[in-house]
Design a protein around this motif. Structure first.
Motif, PDB file in Angstrom:
ATOM      1  N   LEU A 153       0.481   5.690  -0.222  1.00  0.00           N
ATOM      2  CA  LEU A 153       1.253   4.816   0.666  1.00  0.00           C
ATOM      3  C   LEU A 153       2.264   3.991  -0.113  1.00  0.00           C
ATOM      4  O   LEU A 153       3.449   3.929   0.252  1.00  0.00           O
ATOM      5  N   TYR A 154       1.811   3.372  -1.185  1.00  0.00           N
ATOM      6  CA  TYR A 154       2.705   2.487  -1.928  1.00  0.00           C
ATOM      7  C   TYR A 154       3.566   3.242  -2.936  1.00  0.00           C
ATOM      8  O   TYR A 154       4.764   2.978  -3.076  1.00  0.00           O
ATOM      9  N   GLY A 155       2.962   4.219  -3.653  1.00  0.00           N
ATOM     10  CA  GLY A 155       3.713   4.919  -4.694  1.00  0.00           C
ATOM     11  C   GLY A 155       4.846   5.762  -4.160  1.00  0.00           C
ATOM     12  O   GLY A 155       5.881   5.916  -4.807  1.00  0.00           O
ATOM     13  N   GLY A 156       4.712   6.325  -2.955  1.00  0.00           N
ATOM     14  CA  GLY A 156       5.764   7.167  -2.399  1.00  0.00           C
ATOM     15  C   GLY A 156       6.719   6.455  -1.481  1.00  0.00           C
ATOM     16  O   GLY A 156       7.588   7.099  -0.877  1.00  0.00           O
ATOM     17  N   ALA A 157       6.574   5.136  -1.340  1.00  0.00           N
ATOM     18  CA  ALA A 157       7.425   4.381  -0.418  1.00  0.00           C
ATOM     19  C   ALA A 157       8.791   4.123  -1.027  1.00  0.00           C
ATOM     20  O   ALA A 157       8.965   4.077  -2.251  1.00  0.00           O
ATOM     21  N   ALA A 158       9.775   3.937  -0.163  1.00  0.00           N
ATOM     22  CA  ALA A 158      11.107   3.550  -0.609  1.00  0.00           C
ATOM     23  C   ALA A 158      11.065   2.129  -1.160  1.00  0.00           C
ATOM     24  O   ALA A 158      10.168   1.348  -0.823  1.00  0.00           O
ATOM     25  N   PRO A 159      12.026   1.764  -2.029  1.00  0.00           N
ATOM     26  CA  PRO A 159      11.993   0.413  -2.626  1.00  0.00           C
ATOM     27  C   PRO A 159      11.955  -0.707  -1.595  1.00  0.00           C
ATOM     28  O   PRO A 159      11.217  -1.680  -1.767  1.00  0.00           O
ATOM     29  N   ASN A 160      12.730  -0.597  -0.517  1.00  0.00           N
ATOM     30  CA  ASN A 160      12.713  -1.653   0.494  1.00  0.00           C
ATOM     31  C   ASN A 160      11.388  -1.689   1.244  1.00  0.00           C
ATOM     32  O   ASN A 160      10.897  -2.766   1.610  1.00  0.00           O
TER      33      ASN A 160
END
Length: 708
Positions: A153-160
């Protein structure tokens, strides 16, 4: 501590966690703009977590109500995780994640059914023990799977999107991390420790506090990001932990069936675990494969650019004996990025070709004197962005289509580089619009195909390293110019004094010719004085030529005759052999050619043992005459040939001025030729004087005159 005291501490921890979760759920429910479509799912999950903590505080952590609420809490958080993936639109592309979500929900439902079966079942004893271990194992699987989902969830998320997701992700990591620790200990000890059961309420407290922090204004300024090194170590430990849990689970199941077989299998499992752990720790290939797999599937980018930049800067800034020469540091800076164990550095020589400048941990590479000709250099130089990073393995594949990233210069890659089995990649070093060098990387422990991320990183690193090399070249040029300026000032005084002496001797000769009475004395004096004047004038003429680019007039010179004369001069003191003496008429100046040859033979003698002969040979090759001086002495390194041999005032001899080799090269150039050097440390050196043949020079001059 006593059981009553732990029960009191547990009630306080569970009650505090319930209060924190209920407050966080209320705050989140009152702010409809947070977390988008996942807000209601998060409110439900936080509320069920608070209910679970409240039941645990009132009825006890091991009560049936707390266990059922625990299952409902996990199911709610799994659904909330699914909704959180929709924040940046990833809910539409959850093919790798959706099966894991479904599997975890199924395991949680099975666990819920088992808990009910334990209560209503009339069996006891071994069935209750087996059911306890099964439920605990299911809890472990849910905790591990949940942590994997949180990382995705967190590692593949966009920066925003990470600004929004980091607080729920951190809260879930804390919750399932505590669950993993609790159920691992419970499974191994076959019972739940009172201390661990009492402190489980801290998971609810962590949920409430972290979600509450995320709802505060200005929470986006608080950032966290785990490093790749930590994630690699965590993944390694997780793999080992999953293996041990699996082995212990099998042993427990077998223990329920038969004690004797279980003891033997536990010993076998422990031994195999130790062997696997030792194999993984000692194998570079396995560690590299794990690192590549983690980078490919768990991170948005393969490289941790902050870590790479820090390591790059530290490598280049490390000077002194522990850091090594600049050229070695250049190779290491690029090799460290790709886990390459060795490398070569090729830099420009005076003819515009690329030649070997340094090697790092690669002594077996057979690099020719001209590693890359000037024509190939211009091909790489045509790309002003420095984007032609060459994957040599892909070039070697006959059926592999060339990558468009370096399709243009693939014909410029030399054959010796493709024939070298360890050569893996070629990284050009561009300084503005000029190619100053190339780094050849050796094959890493785990070979892979280079992609766009490798190209981008290596291109930027190559440009930065090219600036280091250009800066060093500029500093050396400034230092050399300063030494030349001082040398020229001193030579100016010497020339002035010699000129005065020559004038005085000429005047003395004229006076003696006019006034001497003894004819014999007069004749001897005249000969002596005139010889001295001629020598001084010749010295003046030679000193005046320093700094000029060419000799004014060239005449046909028999190179074989000059070579025989020089060999005869040295033969009495050392074994100097003329092994080949073909008639060769070159265009040059006899005295200059003799001076160059004397210097080269003397240097060869100085570098050789008394019993080691020096060989001289003269031959003709197309339009040039060749004079070679070969010795089997101590030899020179590629770096010294490039940086020190032809540098004025750099000498390996005690008391030497360091201008002999430079003067020899400049004299050969002044006659329109080249002085080439091949040397290997411990094997010897070969100096080749290449001068145009007299006929070829005459034809060229006639053609130039007609064109003019």
């Amino acid at each position: 501590m006593t059981a009553d005291l732990w029960q009191l501490i547990g009630s306080a921890a569970w009650g505090t966690g319930a209060f924190a979760c209920l407050i966080a759920a209320g705050l989140l429910y009152s702010r409809p703009g947070r977390f988008g479509a996942a807000r209601r799912a998060l409110v439900a999950a936080i509320g069920l977590t608070g209910l679970w903590a409240l039941i645990g505080a009132l009825a006890g952590p091991e009560s049936l109500g707390a266990e059922l609420a625990d299952s409902l809490r996990n199911l709610a958080w799994l659904f909330a995780l699914y909704r959180l993936f929709a924040i940046d639109g990833r809910d539409a592309s959850l093919a790798p994640v959706r099966p894991l979500l479904v599997a975890l929900c199924f395991v949680e439902l099975l666990q819920l059914a088992l808990e009910v079966a334990i209560v209503v079942s009339p069996f006891g004893g071994k069935f209750a023990e087996l059911a306890f271990h099964t439920v605990t194992l299911f809890r472990l699987l849910v905790a591990i799977g949940g942590l994997v989902l949180v990382h995705n969830l967190y590692g593949g998320a966009a920066p925003n999107a990470r600004l929004v997701l980091r607080w729920p992700a951190l809260a879930l990591a804390a919750q399932w991390g505590l669950d993993l620790n609790h159920y691992t200990v419970s499974y191994l000890l076959a019972d739940a420790l009172p201390a661990l059961a009492a402190l489980r309420g801290l998971a609810a407290l962590a949920i409430g506090v972290l979600i509450g922090l995320g709802l505060r204004r200005g929470s986006e300024t608080l950032r966290f990001s785990p490093s790749r090194a930590v994630m690699f170590q965590s993944a390694s430990l997780m793999i080992i932990g999953v293996y041990l849990v699996f082995m212990v689970a099998i042993a427990r199941w077998l223990a329920w069936a038969g004690q004797e077989l279980a003891a033997e299998l536990q010993l076998a499992f422990a031994g195999s675990a130790a062997v696997l752990l030792a194999t993984f720790a000692s194998s570079r290939v396995l560690r590299a494969r794990l690192r590549v797999t983690l980078s490919k599937h768990l991170f948005q980018h393969r490289y941790d650019y902050r870590q790479e930049w820090l390591r790059f800067t530290q490598t280049m800034a490390r000077v002194g004996p522990e850091g090594g020469p600049l050229h070695e540091r250049v190779i290491r800076a690029v090799a460290d990025m790709t886990d390459s164990p060795a490398g070569l550095l090729l830099t420009l020589n005076d003819q515009g070709d690329l030649a070997l400048a340094s090697r790092w941990q690669w002594p077996t590479a057979d690099v020719p004197a001209v590693a890359l000709p000037a024509a190939a250099v211009r091909t790489f130089e045509a790309d002003r962005t420095g984007g032609f990073i060459v994957d040599l393995d892909e070039l070697r594949g006959a059926d592999a289509p060339p990558h468009e990233h370096w399709a243009a210069p693939q014909q410029a890659v030399p054959d010796w580089l493709l024939a070298e089995p360890r050569a893996w990649a070629l990284v050009p070093l561009h300084h503005f619009d000029r190619l100053v060098g190339m780094v050849v990387l050796a094959r890493p422990a785990l070979t892979r195909r280079l992609d766009w991320e490798d190209f981008d990183l290596l291109r930027v690193a190559g440009q930065q390293l090219a600036s280091y090399l250009a800066e060093q070249t500029g500093q050396e040029a400034l230092a050399e110019a300063g030494r030349f300026d001082d040398f020229n000032r001193r030579i100016a005084f010497v020339m002035h004094d010699i000129k005065n002496l020559a004038s005085q001797l000429s005047l003395l000769a004229r006076n003696a010719e006019a006034h001497a009475e003894n004819p014999e004395f007069r004749a001897d004096m005249l000969v002596t004085l005139r010889n001295a004047a001629d020598k001084l004038n010749a010295l003046l003429a030679r000193l005046s030529r320093y700094g000029t680019s060419a000799v004014e007039s060239l005449t046909p010179v028999s190179a074989d005759v000059v070579a025989k004369r020089v060999v005869a001069q040295f033969r009495a003191g050392h074994q100097v052999e003329l092994v080949q003496s073909a008639p060769c008429l070159i265009a040059g100046r006899e005295e200059l050619l003799e001076q160059v040859l004397v210097h080269l033979v003397q240097n060869a003698i100085d570098a050789s043992q008394p019993e080691s002969p020096v060989f001289v040979q003269v031959s003709c090759e197309q339009f040039h005459g060749l004079i070679e001086v070969v010795d089997s002495g101590s030899g020179m390194s590629a770096e010294f040939v490039r940086t020190g041999l032809f540098k004025p005032f750099v000498s390996t001899k005690s008391g030497g001025l360091g201008i002999g080799a430079y003067e020899a090269r400049e004299l050969v150039r002044a006659m329109g030729g080249q002085l080439e050097v091949e040397s290997r440390e411990g094997l010897g050196s070969r100096f080749t004087i290449r001068l145009p043949l007299a006929e070829a020079a005459e034809l060229l001059n006639n053609f130039a005159a007609k064109v003019a």
